[in-house]
Design a protein around this motif. Structure first.
Motif, mmCIF file in Angstrom:
data_model
loop_
_atom_site.group_PDB
_atom_site.id
_atom_site.type_symbol
_atom_site.label_atom_id
_atom_site.label_comp_id
_atom_site.label_asym_id
_atom_site.label_seq_id
_atom_site.Cartn_x
_atom_site.Cartn_y
_atom_site.Cartn_z
ATOM 1 N N PHE A 1 0.829 -1.200 0.000
ATOM 2 C CA PHE A 1 0.000 0.000 0.000
ATOM 3 C C PHE A 1 0.866 1.254 0.000
ATOM 4 O O PHE A 1 0.688 2.149 -0.827
ATOM 5 N N VAL A 2 1.828 1.314 0.917
ATOM 6 C CA VAL A 2 2.622 2.538 1.072
ATOM 7 C C VAL A 2 3.479 2.813 -0.159
ATOM 8 O O VAL A 2 3.621 3.947 -0.589
ATOM 9 N N THR A 3 4.070 1.747 -0.752
ATOM 10 C CA THR A 3 4.972 2.029 -1.866
ATOM 11 C C THR A 3 4.249 2.117 -3.202
ATOM 12 O O THR A 3 4.728 2.779 -4.110
ATOM 13 N N ARG A 4 3.099 1.457 -3.327
ATOM 14 C CA ARG A 4 2.446 1.491 -4.640
ATOM 15 C C ARG A 4 1.337 2.529 -4.730
ATOM 16 O O ARG A 4 0.989 2.956 -5.825
ATOM 17 N N LYS A 5 0.783 2.921 -3.587
ATOM 18 C CA LYS A 5 -0.297 3.912 -3.643
ATOM 19 C C LYS A 5 0.238 5.327 -3.418
ATOM 20 O O LYS A 5 -0.472 6.296 -3.584
ATOM 21 N N THR A 6 1.486 5.441 -2.977
ATOM 22 C CA THR A 6 2.087 6.765 -2.878
ATOM 23 C C THR A 6 3.280 6.789 -3.831
ATOM 24 O O THR A 6 3.573 5.780 -4.484
ATOM 25 N N ALA A 7 3.985 7.914 -3.867
ATOM 26 C CA ALA A 7 5.107 8.030 -4.795
ATOM 27 C C ALA A 7 6.353 7.321 -4.277
ATOM 28 O O ALA A 7 7.340 7.186 -4.993
ATOM 29 N N LEU A 8 6.296 6.838 -3.013
ATOM 30 C CA LEU A 8 7.502 6.293 -2.390
ATOM 31 C C LEU A 8 8.147 5.197 -3.234
ATOM 32 O O LEU A 8 9.368 5.183 -3.430
ATOM 33 N N GLY A 9 7.297 4.268 -3.754
ATOM 34 C CA GLY A 9 7.832 3.169 -4.549
ATOM 35 C C GLY A 9 8.603 3.671 -5.746
ATOM 36 O O GLY A 9 9.704 3.207 -6.053
ATOM 37 N N MET A 10 8.039 4.682 -6.418
ATOM 38 C CA MET A 10 8.695 5.230 -7.599
ATOM 39 C C MET A 10 10.012 5.910 -7.211
ATOM 40 O O MET A 10 11.015 5.803 -7.915
ATOM 41 N N LEU A 11 9.997 6.611 -6.065
ATOM 42 C CA LEU A 11 11.217 7.298 -5.619
ATOM 43 C C LEU A 11 12.306 6.268 -5.318
ATOM 44 O O LEU A 11 13.471 6.463 -5.653
ATOM 45 N N ILE A 12 11.900 5.143 -4.654
ATOM 46 C CA ILE A 12 12.881 4.094 -4.343
ATOM 47 C C ILE A 12 13.493 3.567 -5.630
ATOM 48 O O ILE A 12 14.712 3.407 -5.754
ATOM 49 N N GLY B 1 15.687 16.319 -7.268
ATOM 50 C CA GLY B 1 14.954 16.749 -6.089
ATOM 51 C C GLY B 1 14.497 15.622 -5.188
ATOM 52 O O GLY B 1 13.785 15.848 -4.223
ATOM 53 N N VAL B 2 14.893 14.382 -5.504
ATOM 54 C CA VAL B 2 14.556 13.259 -4.619
ATOM 55 C C VAL B 2 15.582 13.217 -3.486
ATOM 56 O O VAL B 2 16.776 13.375 -3.737
ATOM 57 N N ARG B 3 15.108 13.046 -2.280
ATOM 58 C CA ARG B 3 16.056 12.970 -1.173
ATOM 59 C C ARG B 3 16.627 11.554 -1.107
ATOM 60 O O ARG B 3 16.208 10.739 -0.295
ATOM 61 N N SER B 4 17.609 11.292 -1.983
ATOM 62 C CA SER B 4 18.166 9.945 -2.101
ATOM 63 C C SER B 4 18.601 9.395 -0.760
ATOM 64 O O SER B 4 18.277 8.272 -0.391
ATOM 65 N N ARG B 5 19.362 10.205 -0.020
ATOM 66 C CA ARG B 5 19.938 9.700 1.221
ATOM 67 C C ARG B 5 18.871 9.291 2.215
ATOM 68 O O ARG B 5 18.948 8.223 2.814
ATOM 69 N N THR B 6 17.853 10.164 2.365
ATOM 70 C CA THR B 6 16.778 9.844 3.308
ATOM 71 C C THR B 6 16.122 8.534 2.920
ATOM 72 O O THR B 6 15.816 7.704 3.776
ATOM 73 N N ILE B 7 15.925 8.345 1.613
ATOM 74 C CA ILE B 7 15.264 7.123 1.163
ATOM 75 C C ILE B 7 16.134 5.907 1.463
ATOM 76 O O ILE B 7 15.656 4.879 1.941
ATOM 77 N N ILE B 8 17.437 6.036 1.231
ATOM 78 C CA ILE B 8 18.332 4.908 1.515
ATOM 79 C C ILE B 8 18.322 4.585 3.008
ATOM 80 O O ILE B 8 18.199 3.424 3.405
#
Lengths: 320, 326
Positions: free
Chosen positions: B180-191, B205-212
């Protein structure tokens, strides 16, 4: 170190740092414990880690080329198993040695071919190789098989006297010969130079007309050969074959190579660094056993911390 | 997407059919005392920790990373909880112990994230540090002993039932949550963006480090929960053997499921299927009566087969049409 820096090329610094660490660890041991600073303790470092020295030499080739080989510990176990059950079945010793070395090299060749021809990550292929080799051990026998062959036992227990009353085993001689051979191949042959080139930048190496296929497959054959040789040394050391021998030894080998200053990205490093790395690991184990009250799990923690320190140091050096 | 999951699905179906051929009652489900039992439930239950760890691993691998430390983290989680519980049988102590363990796991995940994102160390090496030292730490916590506990509440996590075993429910809940969290929000795409090119996504503009950081913390927490399941199932913490080689199983599950180790794309469904394949394989070897130690040979063969089938180069070699095009 700062005084030396202008004269010693920077590329030698990581290896020198490891050697310095070894001297330091050994110095601490000598200062704190009676009998630590004896020639025999140093000789024992080599005797107890001869197989790891050989493994680290093979692993250095793979890592220099930019790959990784997780199968080495299992190949060691498979080699001890083939040795023990072959001798039990009455095979002559030379035949056993040939079969073991051929098995290791063939496994290495197969993994190298799969990695290169099908472009699958070395991590996954050698992980499968690790499972396969360990599974094959258990196919031969689930139990531990002891080695009773007279020739084999004679070689295993033979001691070579060095000046000063220090004794070493044939294992040590073989391990040092392997290190010498590895250094020769890496620095004095076309293949060795190509390993560095491929590890540095594969596309450039390819464009320069270097035989990248031969290098990328070849390093896994070398690693397989070294692993099976290390397996022979391990059988001499343990005098038994068992499927649970050398569990996790691949991580020790990788740790030794990294502590010895070889970059996991490939292209930078020396065989001698791996040797120094093994000696550092061995010294820590000796220190902990001399200390007596520290439990064995401290070894793992210290190795982890050392790994961390070395990669952090390497990181800052690469950035500069 | 469907096409990509075809081969793993076929492999899983083949394994299940093999089981059915050997044990005709394999698919039979029965309800006893309100609990569901059966061969399939067993596969799911035994595979729950692997699935959980594989979920965390999927996101880490999607960012082009890898986390070798999950097995050690799982061992630490079990050790900390069991030592905290001690001889107590109260629910509160069990909950507090689990909370402490999971917070500690999150901290270990932060540490991995710091090494990878903060210091820019190769993930395989950065997590090798914790893989080596972590087991030592777990043994330090248990003082080298196998700590046994007798706590009713704690037992529920790994051995409890709410119709289905609780461990299955936890794993499926996490799977649903992640999906739900990664496919219904942009998070999955950012990852995935970070996995394709961390530098480019940072410039975009993606916060790469925060995501890692986030994916490593998530992987460590998943490993922690899995560690709780493993230790709760046997009511003991074994610092040496709990979660041993589970990182390898998890990585295999992820790769079999079609997530590329090169990062940039991932499939949660694939990971679920991959984890099921790994577990069914183990179960199959037991049911057809081969020595359990030989499982490893089968595992190696299946892994290589599935990877070969998915490798673009091998596919090209197999299909004449594609050879003609290239």
């Amino acid at each position: 170190m700062t005084a030396l820096a202008p004269r010693v090329p920077t590329r030698f610094l990581p290896v020198l740092a490891t050697v310095a660490l070894f001297v330091l660890a050994f110095g601490v041991g000598s200062a704190r414990y009676d009998g630590f600073a004896s020639g025999q303790v140093i000789a024992n470092l080599f005797i107890d880690n001869a197989f790891l020295i050989v493994l680290a030499a093979g692993m250095t080739f793979v890592i220099l080329s930019g790959g990784i080989d997780l199968s080495v510990g299992s190949v060691v176990a498979l080699s001890t198993m083939i040795t023990a059950s072959g001798l039990k079945a009455g095979w002559p010793v030379p035949l056993v040695i040939v079969v073991v070395l051929l098995t290791g090299s063939t496994l290495g060749l197969l993994m190298g071919l799969v990695i290169h021809k099908f472009d699958i990550q070395p991590f996954i292929v050698t992980l499968a190789g690790m499972f396969l080799a360990r599974g094959l051990c258990f196919l031969i026998s689930v139990e531990s098989v002891s080695i009773k062959d007279k020739t084999f036992r004679a070689v295993a227990t033979a001691a070579i006297e060095l000046p000063g009353g220090v004794t070493i085993t044939y294992n040590v001689v073989i391990a040092l010969l392997v290190v010498a051979a590895a250094m020769y191949v890496l620095h004095r042959t076309r293949f060795g130079r190509s390993v560095y080139a491929v590890g540095g930048n594969e596309s450039s190496a390819l464009l320069m007309g270097l035989p990248t296929t031969r290098v990328k497959v070849g390093v896994y054959v070398i690693s397989g050969l070294c692993s099976s040789l290390a397996g022979l040394l391990f059988s001499l050391y343990m005098l038994s074959g068992y499927g649970l021998h050398a569990v996790g030894m691949e991580l020790d080998a990788i740790a030794a190579v990294v502590i010895g200053g070889t970059l996991l990205a490939g292209g930078v490093g020396y065989v001698l660094g791996g040797l120094a790395g093994v000696l550092v690991l061995g010294t820590i184990q000796t220190l902990i056993s001399f200390q007596g009250t520290l439990s064995s799990w401290w070894t793992k923690i210290v190795i982890g911390v050392l790994l961390l320190v070395f990669i952090a140091v390497q990181r800052t050096m690469v950035r500069r | 997407m469907k096409n990509r999951l075809l081969w793993p699905l076929l492999a899983l179906a083949a394994l299940l059919l093999l089981n059915l051929a050997v044990t005709p009652s394999f698919f039979a489900l029965r309800i006893q005392d309100g609990h569901l039992y059966g061969g399939l439930v067993d596969v799911l239950k035994n595979g729950a920790p692997t699935l959980l760890i594989a979920l965390g691993m999927t996101l880490v691998i999607a960012t082009r990373g890898i986390d070798l430390s999950v097995g050690a983290v799982a061992a630490i989680a079990g050790a900390v909880t069991c030592v905290h519980i001690g001889t107590s049988d109260s629910t509160g102590t069990a909950l507090a112990g689990m909370a402490i363990a999971l917070v500690l796991c999150a901290v270990l995940g932060l540490w991995n994230g710091f090494l990878v994102a903060g210091m820019g160390i190769q993930p395989i090496i950065a997590t090798l540090v914790l893989m080596t030292a972590g087991r030592g730490v777990a043994m330090l916590v248990t003082e080298g002993q196998i700590v046994t506990v007798n706590n009713t509440a704690y037992r529920q996590v790994g051995a409890g039932f709410v119709v289905l075993p609780v461990s299955i429910l936890i794993s499926l809940l996490v799977l649903g949550l992640v999906a739900f969290v990664t496919r219904k929000t942009a998070l999955g795409m950012l990852i995935e963006a970070v996995g394709v090119n961390p530098e480019a996504s940072r410039l975009a503009g993606v916060r790469s480090r925060t995501i890692i950081w986030t994916v490593y913390v998530f992987a460590a927490v998943c490993a922690g929960i899995a560690g709780l399941m493993i230790s709760s199932n046997v009511s003991a913490a074994d610092a040496n053997n709990a979660g041993l080689w589970i990182e390898m199983d998890a990585i295999l599950a992820v790769v079999i499921g079609g997530t590329s180790l090169a990062g940039g794309r991932y499939s949660l469904t694939g990971t679920l299927i991959g984890a099921l394949i790994i577990q069914t394989l183990t179960t199959t070897v037991y049911t057809i009566g081969v020595a359990p130690e030989v499982t490893l040979v089968f595992k190696a063969v299946v892994v290589i087969a599935v990877c070969l089938v998915q490798a673009p180069k091998a596919r090209a070699a197999l299909s004449f049409r594609k050879v003609a095009v290239s």
